[in-house]
Each structure stands twice: as C-alpha cells, then as structure tokens.
Design an enzyme around this catalytic site. Structure first.
Site, short mmCIF file in Angstrom:
data_model
loop_
_atom_site.label_atom_id
_atom_site.label_comp_id
_atom_site.label_asym_id
_atom_site.label_seq_id
_atom_site.Cartn_x
_atom_site.Cartn_y
_atom_site.Cartn_z
N MET A 30 -4.38 1.57 -2.01
CA MET A 30 -4.80 1.30 -3.26
C MET A 30 -3.55 0.60 -4.46
SD MET A 30 -6.46 4.95 -4.61
CE MET A 30 -5.22 5.61 -5.04
N GLY A 31 -2.70 -0.31 -2.92
CA GLY A 31 -2.00 -1.29 -3.82
C GLY A 31 -1.10 -0.56 -3.82
N HIS A 34 4.38 -0.18 -0.82
CA HIS A 34 5.78 -0.26 -0.59
C HIS A 34 6.59 -0.32 0.52
CE1 HIS A 34 4.26 3.59 -0.15
NE2 HIS A 34 3.69 4.45 -1.01
N HIS A 37 3.69 1.53 3.17
CA HIS A 37 2.29 0.73 3.48
C HIS A 37 3.03 0.08 4.48
CE1 HIS A 37 1.30 1.82 -1.06
NE2 HIS A 37 -0.07 2.34 0.11
N GLU A 150 1.51 10.57 6.82
CA GLU A 150 1.65 12.01 6.73
C GLU A 150 2.09 12.28 5.20
OE1 GLU A 150 3.64 12.92 9.84
OE2 GLU A 150 1.53 12.94 11.55
#
Length: 281
Positions: A30-31, A34, A37, A150
């Site tokens: 969802m952008g 960090h 990601h 996770e």
C-alpha cells in the site's frame, strides 16, 4: 522501469512471461515503502524472472475512514526506493476506479474462521476487503510467487487460505519481520509517529520478547496477565488485544501443546494503531 496504472496494459506485458512459463514474482503493497518492503522486493527479484510491485491504498480494507484519509501516500518516493533494488521492477499503481470499476465494495469471503480472530474481531469487514483486492491483483498479475511480510501474520494466513479456496496456482511466501534498530516492527504507519513516540513504541517488541521468554516455563494465562500489566504501566498506550494463538488456525491457545504458537498484539499509541507478533516456539 515500467510503471503502469492500467491493468489491461500490465496484463499484456506479463502475458509474454506467462506464455513461456517464466516465474513472475509479486509484492503487493500500500506504498509508503520502508526497508521491510524492499527486503521482499529483493527476495522476489532474486527468485523470479520478473517482479511486479503494486502500490495501492485499498479503501475497502479500512473500517476507519480517518485511518484511510491519513494513510501516507508517497508514490514518487516509493518509486525511487524501488529503483535502488532494481530498475527492472514493474510497478503497478492503479487508481481506485481502475481496480473497482466504479463499484468500491468488498466481496464476502469465508476463510474457515481465520477471519474471525484478532484483527477480524476488532476490524469488521477488514479481511473481506483484503480478500477482494488480493484476488483482483492475483487475477491481473498471475504471479508464480507472492511475497508477504510476517508482521501481518494473520493476513498471510488469510491469503494462503484464499489461494487454496480459489484454486490459484500461486506460491504464497511469508518473509520474516523487518525491525528498526530499537526493535519496532517496520510499518508504513510508523511515519505517523513522532520521534518520541517512535522510541516509546520500541516497548512493544521488548514486552513481546519477555512474553516469549516467560512462555517457556509459565502457562499462557500468566503470560497474558504479564503483558496486560506491562502495557497498563506504560503511559500513552491503549491495547486492542493481546492473544496467544496457534499459527495454523489462529485459534486462541488454552494451554501449551504440540502446535506452533505465536503471540499477537495490537495497540494504539497517539491514535496510531500498531501491530506485531512473535513466535513462541
């Protein structure tokens, strides 16, 4: 780098890979990207012929309109971060209309009870929204492998159940939680915390680590009581829940047994909702 906001054009490009059965990796986000990601993107890039990263703030999984409004949107910065991994990543950044064709509503899903635990109990309709958007994205991208962190462990299990029930030939891969130096689980929502609160939020992981330690020789009821007392003593925190549950079905653990268990927590700090979890095995 290829950047698409049109699902048909993306599907056309990916059809070349699908036709020759080249592995496609997919990292849905969802952008407000960090390092957590980026670790998923690196893994996908190393394990697949091509990687698609979606950037889409999905309105149907927010049960709090204020949370949706305040969710950080940093597309240009996100693209620059992805380029540090590889300039061969395909970015899919659609509009809400493109994804929902003017009907921004969730389908209803049964995930065999996984959706009723923890986040599902405190965020009605949340996992219907997750299931709706993940199914849409999977149908567009048709990935071989899809990567999820996770930190959202319940969501990971929900997505695995979605793939199983829909009969999708997709390998859903859970990746370890990425943490900041102070132990705070990386999250886009951390950007809404002040510097002081960001340091204070490190207490979440510290308490989880102590719960993990205590679970080795104490009953789970005592561990739960410890966690509730610990947060009650920390100013600024409001707890949504703390639960010890089996990893496979997410049902609350009554006592220690042979299953794999995790401790799950959701708290508010300065009106920012933070979640985390830790394995107890």
């Amino acid at each position: 780098m290829l950047i698409f906001n049109n699902k048909a054009r993306l599907a056309t490009v990916l059809s070349d890979y699908i036709n020759v059965k080249a592995p496609i990796g997919f990292v849905p986000t969802m952008g407000a990207l960090h390092d957590g990601h980026l670790s998923l993107i690196r893994r996908s890039a190393g394990e697949n012929e091509v990687t698609v990263v979606s950037i889409f703030v999905n309105p149907t999984q927010f049960n709090n309109p204020e949370d949706l409004e305040k969710y950080p949107r940093t597309l240009d910065a996100d693209i620059e971060k992805i380029k540090t991994v590889s300039d061969k990543i395909i970015v899919f950044a659609p509009t809400v209309y493109e994804m929902y064709d003017g009907n921004t509503a969730s389908a209803h899903f049964s995930f065999d009870g996984l959706e009723n635990q923890m986040e599902g109990a405190f965020r009605p309709g949340h996992f219907d929204g997750v299931g709706t958007i993940v199914k849409k994205l999977f149908e567009i991208v048709q990935p071989t492998n899809a990567y999820f962190g996770e930190k959202d462990f319940q969501q990971l299990q929900i997505v695995k159940k979605l793939v199983e029930k829909e009969g999708m030939p997709i390998n859903v891969i859970g990746c370890p939680i990425s943490r900041e130096a102070n132990g705070l689980a990386m999250s886009s929502r951390n950007e809404r915390l002040s510097g002081t609160d960001r340091e204070k939020a490190a207490g979440i992981y510290k308490i989880l680590k102590e719960a993990q330690h205590r679970s080795k020789d104490q009953d789970f009821a005592s561990v739960k009581q410890f966690v509730h007392n610990a947060f009650a003593a920390l100013p600024g925190f409001t707890m949504d829940y703390f639960e010890i549950a089996a990893e496979d079905d997410l049902k609350p653990a009554v006592s220690e047994g042979k299953k794999k268990y995790r401790a799950f927590i959701a708290v508010f700090l300065s009106n920012v909702r933070l979640i985390d979890n830790i394995s107890l095995n």
